[in-house]
Write a protein that holds these residues in place. Structure first.
Motif, PDB file in Angstrom:
ATOM      1  N   LEU A  67       0.782  -1.288   0.070  1.00 26.24           N
ATOM      2  CA  LEU A  67       0.038  -0.057   0.070  1.00 26.24           C
ATOM      3  C   LEU A  67       0.759   1.112   0.006  1.00 26.24           C
ATOM      4  O   LEU A  67       1.782   1.317   0.566  1.00 26.24           O
ATOM      5  N   ILE A  68       0.442   2.205  -0.726  1.00 22.55           N
ATOM      6  CA  ILE A  68       1.340   3.483  -0.667  1.00 22.55           C
ATOM      7  C   ILE A  68       0.228   4.631  -0.519  1.00 22.55           C
ATOM      8  O   ILE A  68      -0.795   4.654  -1.368  1.00 22.55           O
ATOM      9  N   LEU A  69       0.525   5.297   0.406  1.00 19.11           N
ATOM     10  CA  LEU A  69      -0.594   6.424   0.707  1.00 19.11           C
ATOM     11  C   LEU A  69      -0.011   7.738  -0.090  1.00 19.11           C
ATOM     12  O   LEU A  69       1.046   8.261   0.398  1.00 19.11           O
ATOM     13  N   GLU A  70      -1.128   8.622  -0.461  1.00 22.15           N
ATOM     14  CA  GLU A  70      -0.851   9.574  -1.439  1.00 22.15           C
ATOM     15  C   GLU A  70      -1.602  10.711  -0.445  1.00 22.15           C
ATOM     16  O   GLU A  70      -2.662  10.797  -0.591  1.00 22.15           O
ATOM     17  N   GLN A  71      -0.609  11.703  -0.155  1.00 22.87           N
ATOM     18  CA  GLN A  71      -1.423  12.764   0.652  1.00 22.87           C
ATOM     19  C   GLN A  71      -0.378  13.861   0.312  1.00 22.87           C
ATOM     20  O   GLN A  71       0.718  14.200   1.067  1.00 22.87           O
ATOM     21  N   THR A  72      -0.742  14.876  -0.394  1.00 18.75           N
ATOM     22  CA  THR A  72       0.002  15.970  -0.660  1.00 18.75           C
ATOM     23  C   THR A  72       1.485  15.995  -1.205  1.00 18.75           C
ATOM     24  O   THR A  72       2.020  16.808  -1.367  1.00 18.75           O
ATOM     25  N   PHE A  73       1.725  14.804  -1.765  1.00 17.79           N
ATOM     26  CA  PHE A  73       3.010  14.506  -2.475  1.00 17.79           C
ATOM     27  C   PHE A  73       2.884  14.983  -4.094  1.00 17.79           C
ATOM     28  O   PHE A  73       3.482  15.564  -4.363  1.00 17.79           O
ATOM     29  N   PHE A  74       2.030  14.400  -4.721  1.00 15.74           N
ATOM     30  CA  PHE A  74       1.633  14.268  -5.970  1.00 15.74           C
ATOM     31  C   PHE A  74       1.579  15.798  -6.330  1.00 15.74           C
ATOM     32  O   PHE A  74       2.038  16.394  -7.417  1.00 15.74           O
ATOM     33  N   CYS A  75       0.911  16.819  -5.475  1.00 18.04           N
ATOM     34  CA  CYS A  75       0.564  18.201  -5.717  1.00 18.04           C
ATOM     35  C   CYS A  75       1.583  18.850  -5.411  1.00 18.04           C
ATOM     36  O   CYS A  75       1.822  20.113  -5.878  1.00 18.04           O
ATOM     37  N   ALA A  76       2.805  18.409  -4.585  1.00 18.58           N
ATOM     38  CA  ALA A  76       4.181  19.240  -4.634  1.00 18.58           C
ATOM     39  C   ALA A  76       5.033  19.045  -5.614  1.00 18.58           C
ATOM     40  O   ALA A  76       6.061  19.720  -5.508  1.00 18.58           O
TER      41      ALA A  76
END
Length: 195
Positions: free
Chosen positions: A105-114
Motif C-alpha cells: 500500500l502506498i498512501l498519497e497525501q500532498t506529495f503528487f501536488c508538491a
C-alpha cells in the motif's frame, strides 16, 4: 526563473514554517481508509510524507510496517523527536524517484501536488514499480486548478484518469466525500490497484 523543488527548498519551507498544506493531523480520507483496512501486516510507504501524521496514525493503530520517505531531513527529524517509538529504519531520507522497494500500500497525501507537473508521468511509472502485484496506491489529489504558481499544483479528474490509466487500468478517481472543511469540493480520492 523556475524554483528548484529540491531538498534545500523543502527544508527551508519547514524551517520557516511555510507549510500551508500541513493541517496538523491525519486527514479524514486517509484516516477513514485506514480504519476499514484490517490487514495490519501490510507494508506501507508514505512518500513525500512531511510531518507524516498518516504514519503516526497508522503506526499507533497497529500497522507496524509503515515506511516514511522524504527528501528533506527536517520533517523526518521532527517526526522522530515527536514519535520516539517509531523504528529508525522505517524513516527514509531520499528521493522518491531513486527509492527501491516493494509495498502493499502506498498512501498519497500532498506529495503528487508538491511535484513539478512535468514529473507526473514519471511519478505514475515509479508508483507502479514500487507496488507489489495486487498492491494499491490510495489517497487524495487536488481536483482543481490553482490560479497561483505552485506548489501546490492542481489538475482535473479527466487528465488524471488519462495519466494513471497508462499503468493502472483499473484506477478509480472520485470526488472526495469526506474532505476536511477547508478542502471540501477540491479533492479527489484515488484508488489505483496494481492488477
Amino acid at each position: 526563473m523556475k524554483t528548484q523543488l529540491d531538498a534545500q527548498y523543502w527544508s527551508a519551507r519547514y524551517e520557516q514554517n511555510q507549510t500551508g498544506w500541513d493541517v496538523g493531523y491525519v486527514t479524514t480520507p486517509i484516516k477513514q481508509y485506514l480504519d476499514q483496512f484490517y490487514q495490519k501486516e501490510v507494508k506501507i510507504l508514505i512518500p513525500g510524507a512531511g510531518n507524516a501524521y498518516e504514519a503516526k496514525y497508522a503506526f499507533e493503530n497497529g500497522f507496524q510496517n509503515v515506511f516514511v520517505l522524504d527528501l528533506s531531513p527536517v520533517p523526518l527529524q521532527r517526526f522522530k523527536k515527536n514519535n520516539p517509538g517509531f523504528p529508525d529504519g522505517q524513516l527514509i531520507l531520499g528521493d522518491f524517484f531513486e527509492h527501491q522497494g516493494e509495498y502493499d500500500l502506498i498512501l498519497e497525501q500532498t506529495f503528487f501536488c508538491a511535484l513539478d507537473p512535468a514529473l507526473r508521468e514519471k511519478y505514475v511509472s515509479k508508483m507502479k514499480s514500487l507496488l507489489k502485484p495486487g498492491g494499491k496506491l490510495v489517497g487524495v489529489l487536488f481536483g482543481i486548478e490553482f490560479s497561483h504558481e505552485g506548489p501546490p499544483f492542481g489538475g482535473l479528474k479527466e487528465v488524471y484518469l488519462n495519466l494513471f490509466r497508462k499503468h493502472f487500468p483499473k484506477v478509480s478517481i472520485e470526488p472526495c466525500h469526506n474532505s476536511i472543511v477547508p478542502r471540501q469540493g477540491s479533492e479527489l480520492f484515488i484508488m489505483a490497484p496494481n492488477d
